[in-house]
Design a protein around this motif. Structure first.
Motif, PDB file in Angstrom:
ATOM      1  N   ALA A  40      -3.883  -0.344 -13.967  1.00 22.03           N
ATOM      2  CA  ALA A  40      -2.989  -1.477 -13.719  1.00 22.03           C
ATOM      3  C   ALA A  40      -1.599  -1.111 -14.210  1.00 22.03           C
ATOM      4  N   GLY A  41      -0.584  -1.548 -13.472  1.00 23.66           N
ATOM      5  CA  GLY A  41       0.799  -1.250 -13.830  1.00 23.66           C
ATOM      6  C   GLY A  41       1.351   0.004 -13.179  1.00 23.66           C
ATOM      7  N   SER A  42       0.499   0.774 -12.497  1.00 29.52           N
ATOM      8  CA  SER A  42       0.957   1.988 -11.819  1.00 29.52           C
ATOM      9  C   SER A  42       1.795   1.620 -10.602  1.00 29.52           C
ATOM     10  N   HIS A  43       2.806   2.438 -10.327  1.00 25.76           N
ATOM     11  CA  HIS A  43       3.678   2.208  -9.170  1.00 25.76           C
ATOM     12  C   HIS A  43       3.298   3.164  -8.056  1.00 25.76           C
ATOM     13  N   GLY A  44       3.357   2.656  -6.818  1.00 28.47           N
ATOM     14  CA  GLY A  44       3.073   3.464  -5.647  1.00 28.47           C
ATOM     15  C   GLY A  44       3.968   3.038  -4.500  1.00 28.47           C
ATOM     16  N   THR A  45       3.868   3.761  -3.399  1.00 28.62           N
ATOM     17  CA  THR A  45       4.687   3.504  -2.213  1.00 28.62           C
ATOM     18  C   THR A  45       3.804   3.051  -1.062  1.00 28.62           C
ATOM     19  N   VAL A  46       4.193   1.961  -0.404  1.00 31.12           N
ATOM     20  CA  VAL A  46       3.468   1.470   0.763  1.00 31.12           C
ATOM     21  C   VAL A  46       3.705   2.447   1.915  1.00 31.12           C
ATOM     22  N   VAL A  47       2.618   2.986   2.464  1.00 32.75           N
ATOM     23  CA  VAL A  47       2.741   3.936   3.576  1.00 32.75           C
ATOM     24  C   VAL A  47       2.179   3.382   4.879  1.00 32.75           C
ATOM     25  N   ALA A  48       1.449   2.252   4.809  1.00 32.64           N
ATOM     26  CA  ALA A  48       0.944   1.606   6.022  1.00 32.64           C
ATOM     27  C   ALA A  48       0.624   0.150   5.700  1.00 32.64           C
ATOM     28  N   ILE A  49       0.704  -0.682   6.736  1.00 33.82           N
ATOM     29  CA  ILE A  49       0.447  -2.116   6.597  1.00 33.82           C
ATOM     30  C   ILE A  49      -0.656  -2.479   7.585  1.00 33.82           C
ATOM     31  N   TYR A  50      -1.677  -3.209   7.124  1.00 23.71           N
ATOM     32  CA  TYR A  50      -2.812  -3.586   7.957  1.00 23.71           C
ATOM     33  C   TYR A  50      -2.951  -5.105   8.016  1.00 23.71           C
ATOM     34  N   GLY A  51      -3.424  -5.591   9.129  1.00 21.44           N
ATOM     35  CA  GLY A  51      -3.699  -7.011   9.288  1.00 21.44           C
ATOM     36  C   GLY A  51      -2.493  -7.895   9.075  1.00 21.44           C
ATOM     37  N   GLY A  52      -1.317  -7.424   9.477  1.00 20.57           N
ATOM     38  CA  GLY A  52      -0.108  -8.213   9.329  1.00 20.57           C
ATOM     39  C   GLY A  52       0.317  -8.435   7.895  1.00 20.57           C
ATOM     40  N   GLY A  53      -0.189  -7.620   6.977  1.00 19.90           N
ATOM     41  CA  GLY A  53       0.178  -7.732   5.574  1.00 19.90           C
ATOM     42  C   GLY A  53      -0.964  -8.202   4.688  1.00 19.90           C
ATOM     43  N   LYS A  54      -2.166  -8.265   5.251  1.00 15.95           N
ATOM     44  CA  LYS A  54      -3.321  -8.633   4.434  1.00 15.95           C
ATOM     45  C   LYS A  54      -3.756  -7.473   3.546  1.00 15.95           C
ATOM     46  N   ALA A  55      -3.490  -6.256   4.003  1.00 18.33           N
ATOM     47  CA  ALA A  55      -3.848  -5.062   3.235  1.00 18.33           C
ATOM     48  C   ALA A  55      -2.785  -3.991   3.432  1.00 18.33           C
TER      49      ALA A  55
END
Length: 78
Positions: A40-55
């Protein structure tokens, strides 16, 4: 997750909470697709979006290297 499965959840008309390439923080400990723990608290980069932002597919570089598919309620903006 297979390529076909990932792309069936993409919805270009949706307005997701986080855009691709946004930096996010995980709110609880999660596991990468390879089973490595991401604290918890780790930072990452969003590389894909699924279900219109559900995942979101999030890529981490520290403290472990790996990708996770995470629900929106597991993330917040960093």
């Amino acid at each position: 997750m297979s390529y076909e499965t990932m792309h069936q959840f993409r919805d270009p008309a949706a307005h997701p909470l986080f855009a691709e390439l946004s930096v996010v923080e995980v709110l609880r400990t999660v596991e990468t697709d390879d089973g490595l723990p991401v604290p918890a608290g780790s930072h990452g980069t969003v590389v894909a979006i699924y279900g219109g932002g559900k995942a979101y597919e999030v890529e981490f570089a520290r403290p472990v290297i790996g990708n996770c598919t995470l629900s929106a309620d597991t993330l917040r903006a960093a």
